[in-house]
Design a protein around this motif. Sequence first.
Motif, PDB file in Angstrom:
ATOM      1  N   GLN A  48      -2.999  -4.711  -4.265  1.00  0.00           N
ATOM      2  CA  GLN A  48      -3.120  -6.263  -4.293  1.00  0.00           C
ATOM      3  C   GLN A  48      -4.240  -6.669  -5.411  1.00  0.00           C
ATOM      4  O   GLN A  48      -5.305  -6.186  -5.381  1.00  0.00           O
ATOM      5  CB  GLN A  48      -3.184  -6.832  -3.012  1.00  0.00           C
ATOM      6  CG  GLN A  48      -2.105  -6.347  -1.936  1.00  0.00           C
ATOM      7  CD  GLN A  48      -2.458  -7.172  -0.694  1.00  0.00           C
ATOM      8  OE1 GLN A  48      -3.505  -7.871  -0.569  1.00  0.00           O
ATOM      9  NE2 GLN A  48      -1.568  -6.997   0.354  1.00  0.00           N
ATOM     10  N   ARG A  49      -3.839  -7.550  -6.142  1.00  0.00           N
ATOM     11  CA  ARG A  49      -4.778  -8.103  -7.220  1.00  0.00           C
ATOM     12  C   ARG A  49      -5.916  -8.809  -6.635  1.00  0.00           C
ATOM     13  O   ARG A  49      -6.973  -8.454  -7.090  1.00  0.00           O
ATOM     14  CB  ARG A  49      -3.994  -8.984  -8.135  1.00  0.00           C
ATOM     15  CG  ARG A  49      -4.807  -9.402  -9.448  1.00  0.00           C
ATOM     16  CD  ARG A  49      -5.151  -8.144 -10.373  1.00  0.00           C
ATOM     17  NE  ARG A  49      -6.119  -8.620 -11.453  1.00  0.00           N
ATOM     18  CZ  ARG A  49      -6.606  -7.740 -12.466  1.00  0.00           C
ATOM     19  NH1 ARG A  49      -6.558  -6.687 -12.146  1.00  0.00           N
ATOM     20  NH2 ARG A  49      -7.270  -8.434 -13.303  1.00  0.00           N
ATOM     21  N   ASP A  50      -5.573  -9.634  -5.639  1.00  0.00           N
ATOM     22  CA  ASP A  50      -6.733 -10.557  -5.300  1.00  0.00           C
ATOM     23  C   ASP A  50      -7.623  -9.738  -4.295  1.00  0.00           C
ATOM     24  O   ASP A  50      -8.933  -9.657  -4.459  1.00  0.00           O
ATOM     25  CB  ASP A  50      -6.214 -11.893  -4.621  1.00  0.00           C
ATOM     26  CG  ASP A  50      -5.270 -12.621  -5.787  1.00  0.00           C
ATOM     27  OD1 ASP A  50      -5.659 -12.559  -7.016  1.00  0.00           O
ATOM     28  OD2 ASP A  50      -4.581 -13.418  -5.138  1.00  0.00           O
ATOM     29  N   SER A  51      -7.062  -9.284  -3.272  1.00  0.00           N
ATOM     30  CA  SER A  51      -8.010  -8.663  -2.372  1.00  0.00           C
ATOM     31  C   SER A  51      -8.344  -7.322  -2.546  1.00  0.00           C
ATOM     32  O   SER A  51      -9.449  -6.839  -2.110  1.00  0.00           O
ATOM     33  CB  SER A  51      -7.137  -8.752  -0.911  1.00  0.00           C
ATOM     34  OG  SER A  51      -6.139  -7.675  -1.183  1.00  0.00           O
ATOM     35  N   GLY A  52      -7.621  -6.232  -3.479  1.00  0.00           N
ATOM     36  CA  GLY A  52      -7.964  -5.081  -3.836  1.00  0.00           C
ATOM     37  C   GLY A  52      -7.544  -3.888  -2.834  1.00  0.00           C
ATOM     38  O   GLY A  52      -8.058  -2.887  -2.733  1.00  0.00           O
ATOM     39  N   LEU A  53      -6.816  -4.218  -1.818  1.00  0.00           N
ATOM     40  CA  LEU A  53      -6.315  -3.414  -1.115  1.00  0.00           C
ATOM     41  C   LEU A  53      -5.328  -2.641  -1.103  1.00  0.00           C
ATOM     42  O   LEU A  53      -4.334  -3.349  -2.107  1.00  0.00           O
ATOM     43  CB  LEU A  53      -6.268  -4.214   0.327  1.00  0.00           C
ATOM     44  CG  LEU A  53      -7.581  -4.894   0.895  1.00  0.00           C
ATOM     45  CD1 LEU A  53      -7.234  -5.544   2.303  1.00  0.00           C
ATOM     46  CD2 LEU A  53      -8.589  -3.788   1.127  1.00  0.00           C
ATOM     47  N   SER A 117      -6.193  -2.920   6.163  1.00  0.00           N
ATOM     48  CA  SER A 117      -4.794  -3.173   6.693  1.00  0.00           C
ATOM     49  C   SER A 117      -4.144  -1.936   6.324  1.00  0.00           C
ATOM     50  O   SER A 117      -4.393  -1.088   5.366  1.00  0.00           O
ATOM     51  CB  SER A 117      -4.125  -4.352   6.358  1.00  0.00           C
ATOM     52  OG  SER A 117      -3.940  -4.405   5.044  1.00  0.00           O
ATOM     53  N   MET A 118      -3.113  -1.422   7.147  1.00  0.00           N
ATOM     54  CA  MET A 118      -2.463  -0.343   6.922  1.00  0.00           C
ATOM     55  C   MET A 118      -1.420  -0.283   5.931  1.00  0.00           C
ATOM     56  O   MET A 118      -0.544  -1.360   5.923  1.00  0.00           O
ATOM     57  CB  MET A 118      -1.679  -0.030   8.358  1.00  0.00           C
ATOM     58  CG  MET A 118      -0.804   1.240   8.148  1.00  0.00           C
ATOM     59  SD  MET A 118      -1.787   2.822   8.095  1.00  0.00           S
ATOM     60  CE  MET A 118      -2.413   2.725   9.699  1.00  0.00           C
TER      61      MET A 118
END
Length: 908
Positions: A48-53, A117-118
């Motif tokens: 994900q671009r914003d959260s980096g997860l 998160s998974m």
Amino acid sequence: MAGCRAKAVSYLEPVKLGPGLASGGVRLLGSPGRPCVWSRSEFVFVYQRDSGLLQIVYRFPSSVWHVEVDSRNERLFVLCAGSGIYSISLNHSLVEETEAGESLLAASQSECNRGSSMPRVCAISAERCIIRDPAICSFIVSDDIVVTVIKEAQKWRVTFLRLPPAGCELQSCRKIEDMDFAFHPNFPTCEKSPKMISQPVLRCIYPQPVKDSEKQLRDDDHMSLEPSLFSLLFSVDANMLNSPIVLFGLPDGQLCFVPIKCMSSEVRGHASRVTVLHHLEQPVVFIGALSIKQDGNNDPGHQPPLDKPSIPDGVVVIGKGGKIVIIKASLQMEIWFPNFIEYHVRGPVTSACCCASTLYYSTCWDFFSIEFVQRKTSCGVSGRTADERISQSDGILPSILTPISLNICGIVAVSTPSLTPNGDLNFVALTEKGKVMTCTLPSSSSAVESMNFKALSAGQRIKDLLAGIGSVTDRITSLKHVMQQKDKALKGLNQDFNICCGLLSSQEDQEKGTVSSKQLISCCVTAKWNRLLLQDSLVVSCILENFSDWPLEHKWSLCVKVIKQTSALTKSSDSTAFTYNFPITELVPGKKMEVTVPLNSASDDFIAFPVSIHCFLYYNLNSILTGNVNECPFPHSSLLAPGCSDNNGICLPLNTHVIDLLDCLHINGGGAAEVIPALNINRKSRTSDPLKIFLQSLMCFEADNVKNSEKLKGSFSVPASESIAKEPFSASIKLSPELLKAVLKDLGTGNGAITGSDVLQWLFSGNPEVATVRMQPLPMVHCTAPDDSRVRILSKQVAIADFFVDGPLSVLEIVMECSSLTTLCFLHQAITRRVQMLLEQSSPSSDSLPGFRVQCLRQLIHNAEGLLKEVQSLRDQLCVGVEINMSDTAAKLLQLYGQLRNTDLVIV
């Protein structure tokens, strides 16, 4: 080389590294720029671009080599090792793997120490492979065309395939055409291996600028080029047909191109449509486009605005070794030509990217930026010809590049950078340790301004640098001294480690029964007589020789352990061990070191043979733990050490040698009738009677089973003791000639018929005085034992009849005569041990064995059993306490001993 730091660096969830060298790639999906990362493992990670997860993880059947993005149809094309190219639709649901997701999440949490998160883990099946070819090295996708590169025997093969229509994504691609072209003659040898270190680099170049509406529909690796330069490089026909160009950067250094669209006459032609544009003489790692801006009198307002970047007017190609080639248009003689400008930077280059006029590249140790500024000539036109004025009208590039360090190390892959609203640069990078990070760099203009020092600030900085020179010099000197000490210590530890590994390897080979071709360190053990202060003493000589490539220094010592039996010849007798330690000052390769240890002590009446000699090297760890290199290997520094089994060192065994009486006999150099002079040995005046020792020890051993109140009766006067014996004690052993042929041939004495002298040389091969036996080729030798008793050994051929079917058999008989019964026992045991070793080495076939008369053999065994019964009867009488005449008993025992040692049995 000036440097600047990144404004912000944030780490994402780490990825799983694949086998081999650290490599991989990064792509951005869609306009939000979701990072898509792979690292030669079987996984492709999407963040994900914003959260980096981690958002989703795709798991493929084999290692992922390359990924291409089709933004128009929202698909991923993935090249897997050994299988082919897979197609994945980003909008369709796939089968998920829960256990794989949990394992990946656990790995990321352990490295980043944060919760997340998974992620979804989707398994990609083999049915999504649209191009099945395990030989594909690299590929690129342009609209509905897939271009692949395959490395064959001595050529490259380029294949054009068409993607299936929308809605039929799982169908195989249809081949359009194949094109072959040869390797470059100077193809590096390392790149010809089946597993190439470098992959071919493919870039798609469009002839017209990309419109704003098409930016989101094209991959970030597809670039546009100024039409004039496009026509110069790739022909006017390709520009008129609006045909994209596929540019190939190959591991052999060739830079080639081929147009996707072509005229019908070109398709029908026999010549290959692949054109070689340039050759870098090193593997190509990057191809990009640059906007080479012009610097007009250092006017910042002359720079193009960041929100409207200029059209790229140059192509940059980077080689793995650090060669950079800029391709731009140049006006010469009123004609435009493509100009190839070469630069060199320090390599190896692992990855690179471009943004406007700035080139970013990474090496193994840092990340650099280079800004290409084309300057106008400031001089007037006077004094120049018209041709010179025209040639300089398009500006010039700098002659030497000045890379700027960005202080980011370990980057192996980087995405195409993008500009933030503030004018900063943003990109995603993959490190060699599997970490994914997003970096924000200041704009290129600020980096250039950081290099322009003002006069006052520059002068103050020079003063500060000069003031700190003295302290820096002192620190460098101190660090240099420390580094020299550490280097010396590490060098010594490396030598000691190599010696330990070599000795342990030799020990393992000996345990497995194999003999190493080269022995690193050997220790030769021999017994010899030493004369000191008019006294002769028997000593053990140990010669340590270093055959390795490393010296043995002060940390090593040679330990010699002597194990011998006590003088009491009983079943309960125990062995006595003495360990001698000899420190090694320095034993360089090829040198020898000799030490001697006594074989008998002043308290011993005689030496009980055989004696075991154990040699091993002892490595002292105290000097490493305490830092004192001059510390002795043993605390008390005594020659006679109690043992080398303490916890402060390492014992490495060298060899074990057994010394018997044959190794210690003093051979007489005269004839047979010459009287043997006695050795001047310092010993006790009282010589113990060996027969008396034997009977007393037997009585003590058997008396343990008798009550304490009971006593054995009878006197112990032995008139037939060896001190007054008139005849010498004798024994014999008979051997077949076939058994001795192999060992005598190895000694160089068994070429013809076996003689008695040959047998004597074999028996005394371990004696340092064996040269005396060779000088007098007689079947008999006279010797003196360490206890000053006389010994005679005779080897002769005798004929044995009545035991063999084919008639009499000629055998070799070894007769030993001694004036001492104890010496005879030790001598018989020594010869028996050599015969046992001979039997282990030889393996005679059943055809060479003579035919025996079984009845005669049975009679011999029956006679031996009768003798043993008489011995047992005498022992029983002594145990029960029957009154017997000890003189008669001793004489009877001697007679039985002689009969048991002289039989007609032959060892074959």
